[in-house]
Design a protein around this motif. Structure first.
Motif, short mmCIF file in Angstrom:
data_model
loop_
_atom_site.label_atom_id
_atom_site.label_comp_id
_atom_site.label_asym_id
_atom_site.label_seq_id
_atom_site.Cartn_x
_atom_site.Cartn_y
_atom_site.Cartn_z
N ILE A 137 -1.46 29.36 -19.15
CA ILE A 137 -0.66 28.80 -18.05
C ILE A 137 -1.59 28.00 -17.14
CG2 ILE A 137 0.42 29.47 -15.88
CD1 ILE A 137 2.47 30.29 -17.56
N GLY A 138 -1.09 26.84 -16.69
CA GLY A 138 -1.95 25.98 -15.88
C GLY A 138 -2.04 26.41 -14.44
N GLU A 139 -0.99 26.15 -13.68
CA GLU A 139 -1.02 26.43 -12.25
C GLU A 139 -0.10 27.59 -11.93
OE1 GLU A 139 -1.79 23.87 -9.43
OE2 GLU A 139 -3.06 22.67 -10.76
N LEU A 140 -0.46 28.29 -10.88
CA LEU A 140 0.31 29.45 -10.47
C LEU A 140 0.80 29.23 -9.05
CD1 LEU A 140 0.81 32.11 -11.95
CD2 LEU A 140 -1.21 33.05 -10.83
N ILE A 141 2.10 29.45 -8.83
CA ILE A 141 2.62 29.48 -7.47
C ILE A 141 2.88 30.95 -7.19
CG2 ILE A 141 4.57 28.91 -5.98
CD1 ILE A 141 4.93 26.35 -7.66
N VAL A 142 2.28 31.48 -6.14
CA VAL A 142 2.48 32.89 -5.82
C VAL A 142 3.52 33.00 -4.71
CG1 VAL A 142 1.38 35.04 -5.10
CG2 VAL A 142 0.08 33.37 -6.46
N ALA A 143 4.67 33.56 -5.08
CA ALA A 143 5.74 33.74 -4.10
C ALA A 143 5.65 35.16 -3.56
CB ALA A 143 7.10 33.50 -4.76
N VAL A 144 5.23 35.28 -2.30
CA VAL A 144 5.17 36.60 -1.68
C VAL A 144 6.57 36.90 -1.16
CG1 VAL A 144 4.10 38.03 0.10
CG2 VAL A 144 2.73 36.31 -1.12
N ASN A 145 7.31 37.70 -1.93
CA ASN A 145 8.74 37.88 -1.72
C ASN A 145 9.03 39.08 -0.80
OD1 ASN A 145 11.47 37.40 -2.10
ND2 ASN A 145 11.59 38.55 -4.01
N LYS A 146 10.30 39.22 -0.46
CA LYS A 146 10.79 40.34 0.36
C LYS A 146 10.16 40.36 1.74
CE LYS A 146 12.04 43.13 -3.65
NZ LYS A 146 12.34 44.45 -4.17
N ALA A 178 -3.98 28.02 -7.09
CA ALA A 178 -2.80 28.84 -6.78
C ALA A 178 -2.30 28.50 -5.38
CB ALA A 178 -3.15 30.32 -6.88
N GLU A 179 -1.00 28.43 -5.26
CA GLU A 179 -0.35 28.14 -3.98
C GLU A 179 0.35 29.43 -3.52
OE1 GLU A 179 0.79 25.43 -1.11
OE2 GLU A 179 0.11 24.58 -3.01
N PHE A 180 0.14 29.85 -2.28
CA PHE A 180 0.78 31.08 -1.79
C PHE A 180 1.88 30.73 -0.78
CE2 PHE A 180 -3.38 32.22 -3.29
CZ PHE A 180 -3.19 33.45 -3.89
N ILE A 181 3.07 31.32 -0.97
CA ILE A 181 4.20 31.00 -0.10
C ILE A 181 4.94 32.28 0.29
CG2 ILE A 181 6.34 29.65 0.10
CD1 ILE A 181 5.32 27.94 -2.24
N PRO A 182 5.14 32.53 1.59
CA PRO A 182 5.93 33.69 2.00
C PRO A 182 7.42 33.36 1.85
CG PRO A 182 5.15 32.52 3.95
CD PRO A 182 4.63 31.77 2.75
N ILE A 183 8.17 34.17 1.11
CA ILE A 183 9.59 33.87 0.91
C ILE A 183 10.44 35.13 1.04
CG2 ILE A 183 9.09 31.97 -0.71
CD1 ILE A 183 10.27 33.93 -2.93
N SER A 184 11.74 34.91 1.20
CA SER A 184 12.71 35.97 0.95
C SER A 184 13.75 35.36 0.03
CB SER A 184 13.36 36.47 2.23
OG SER A 184 14.51 37.23 1.87
N ALA A 185 13.74 35.76 -1.23
CA ALA A 185 14.70 35.22 -2.20
C ALA A 185 16.10 35.64 -1.79
CB ALA A 185 14.38 35.74 -3.60
N PHE A 186 16.17 36.84 -1.22
CA PHE A 186 17.46 37.42 -0.84
C PHE A 186 18.08 36.64 0.32
CE2 PHE A 186 20.07 40.77 1.15
CZ PHE A 186 20.82 41.11 0.04
N GLU A 187 17.27 36.36 1.34
CA GLU A 187 17.77 35.67 2.54
C GLU A 187 17.64 34.16 2.41
OE1 GLU A 187 19.31 37.13 4.85
OE2 GLU A 187 18.78 39.24 4.54
N GLY A 188 16.80 33.70 1.47
CA GLY A 188 16.64 32.25 1.28
C GLY A 188 15.53 31.62 2.11
N ASP A 189 14.65 32.44 2.71
CA ASP A 189 13.57 31.88 3.52
C ASP A 189 12.55 31.11 2.68
OD1 ASP A 189 13.92 33.20 6.33
OD2 ASP A 189 14.15 34.86 4.90
N ASN A 190 12.21 29.90 3.14
CA ASN A 190 11.15 29.07 2.53
C ASN A 190 11.38 28.74 1.06
OD1 ASN A 190 9.77 28.91 4.95
ND2 ASN A 190 8.52 30.72 4.52
#
Length: 421
Positions: A137-146, A178-190
């Protein structure tokens, strides 16, 4: 499909960290799921007392899964952003992930690693990262969820990021990629727009990061490699091998060689969708006629390449494998069937050279007596009949394989080096 470029995207990470919800959210935010479908899932989820699961429900089409609240089946879902058409390789379980990563068609270009902020790095997170690294795998996006579960707290986010960075360093994954992003998949943040809940974060949101992934390079500059699927005899034309161009370009007039059958000739015509074309490129399924090559000279599993740079044929090869499901142990002398491109050849494990720790990629043991489920290892393999295969470092499209026995995929791997016959 739009005229966007295409990307295969693996969504990986520990079970329960929100992969399905994230995929559902991506499909929803990019308009890939109609509003009424979401509504329907919402009602159904509420009836079952699982209100809020509607995004995950979009992914989990199987009734049985809904009852259990888990993802079982692999779902191929498509969504389109400003830059790419994405096909999601959603990998619920460890085994599916390896299988899907190796079967070529769903070879992911890049991946989103989902890690829950309230739970951090878990054993499966480690294994998936190791596998992603092993399988190219080339690039990784790290989604810091919840993030909603930790009240969008910056220090919880930072702590998770540190844990993941440490893990990436262990398996020698470049953290700069690697790109790090704070998200909430449930609430839709970011996800589709920046969230007010994470005022402390000023980086890219998830859809931007996906848009900015590097485009997969079509492997046109590699030498021609075209694994043969079938060979037909067509009246008025003659022998017509059929297959998909994996790398390089097939031109009318080229002198080509078929290995391991070891016959050669000149390409007279190339046909695609019943029309004659001057050339074919990676991804094209073609039929072509070669002067001087008869129907009985070549067969499925052969690979066509330039006569002056023919496909390599292995006497033995060294490979890195991951054992997924084997009822007992694998020792020297074990002879299962290797599936590589269109070839299926029985191959013998000649030696188990070293065992590798999947959580770090370091050598755990030299020359172990056996390997078993969950082990990663470097092995030397001897095909029982001629097999054309390439080092994955040179031609990745012809450098991976699955190992099957007893009706199931028991291991998968990639070729490190080939000792040509």
């Amino acid at each position: 499909m739009s005229d966007e470029q295409h990307q295969n995207l693996a969504i990986i990470g520990h079970v329960d960290h929100g992969k399905s919800t994230l995929v559902g959210r991506l499909l929803y935010e990019t308009g890939s799921v109609p509003e009424h479908v979401i509504e329907q899932h919402k009602e159904e989820a509420e009836e079952k007392g699982k209100g809020g699961f509607e995004f995950a429900y979009v992914m989990d089409n199987l009734a049985e899964e809904r009852e259990r609240g888990v993802t079982i089946d692999i779902a191929h879902q498509e969504f389109t952003t400003d830059t790419y058409d994405f096909t999601i390789v959603d990998c619920p379980g460890h085994r599916d992930f390896v299988k899907n990563m190796i079967t070529g068609a769903s070879q992911a270009d890049n991946a989103v690693l989902v890690v829950a902020a309230d739970d951090g790095v878990q054993p499966q997170t480690q294994e998936h990262v190791f596998l992603a690294r092993t399988l190219g795998i080339g690039e990784l996006i790290v989604a810091v969820n919840k993030m909603d579960l930790v009240d969008y707290n910056e220090s919880d986010y930072k702590q998770t990021v540190e844990e993941v960075k440490e893990l990436l360093n262990q398996v020698r994954f470049n953290t700069d990629d690697a790109e790090f992003i704070p998200i909430s998949a449930f609430e839709g943040d970011n996800i589709a727009e920046a969230s007010d809940n994470t005022g402390w974060y000023d980086g890219e949101i998830l859809l931007e990061a996906l848009n900015n992934l590097p485009a997969p390079e079509p492997p046109t500059d590699a030498p021609l490699r075209l694994p043969i699927q079938d060979v037909y005899t067509i009246s008025g034309i003659g022998t017509v091998p059929v297959g998909r161009v994996e790398t390089g370009i097939l031109n009318t007039g080229d002198n080509v060689s078929f290995q391991p059958s070891d016959v050669a000739g000149e390409v007279k015509t190339v046909e695609m969708h019943h029309e004659e074309v001057p050339k074919a490129e990676p991804g094209d399924n073609v039929g072509f006629n070669v002067r001087g090559v008869g129907k009985d000279d070549i067969r499925r599993g052969d690979v066509c390449g330039p006569a002056d740079d023919p496909p390599s044929v292995a006497e033995t090869f060294q490979a890195q494998i991951v054992v997924m499901q084997h009822p007992s142990v694998i020792t020297e002398g074990y002879t299962p069937v290797f599936h590589a491109h269109t070839a299926q050849v029985a191959c013998t494990v000649e030696s188990i050279d070293k065992k590798i720790d999947p959580s770090s990629g370091e050598v755990a043991e030299e020359n172990p007596d056996f390997i078993q489920n969950g082990d990663a290892a470097v092995v030397t393999i001897r095909p029982q009949k001629p097999l054309s295969i390439e080092p994955s470092g040179e031609i990745p499209e012809l450098g991976s394989f699955a190992i099957r026995d007893m009706g199931q995929t028991i291991a998968a791997g990639k070729v490190l080096s080939v000792n040509e016959r």
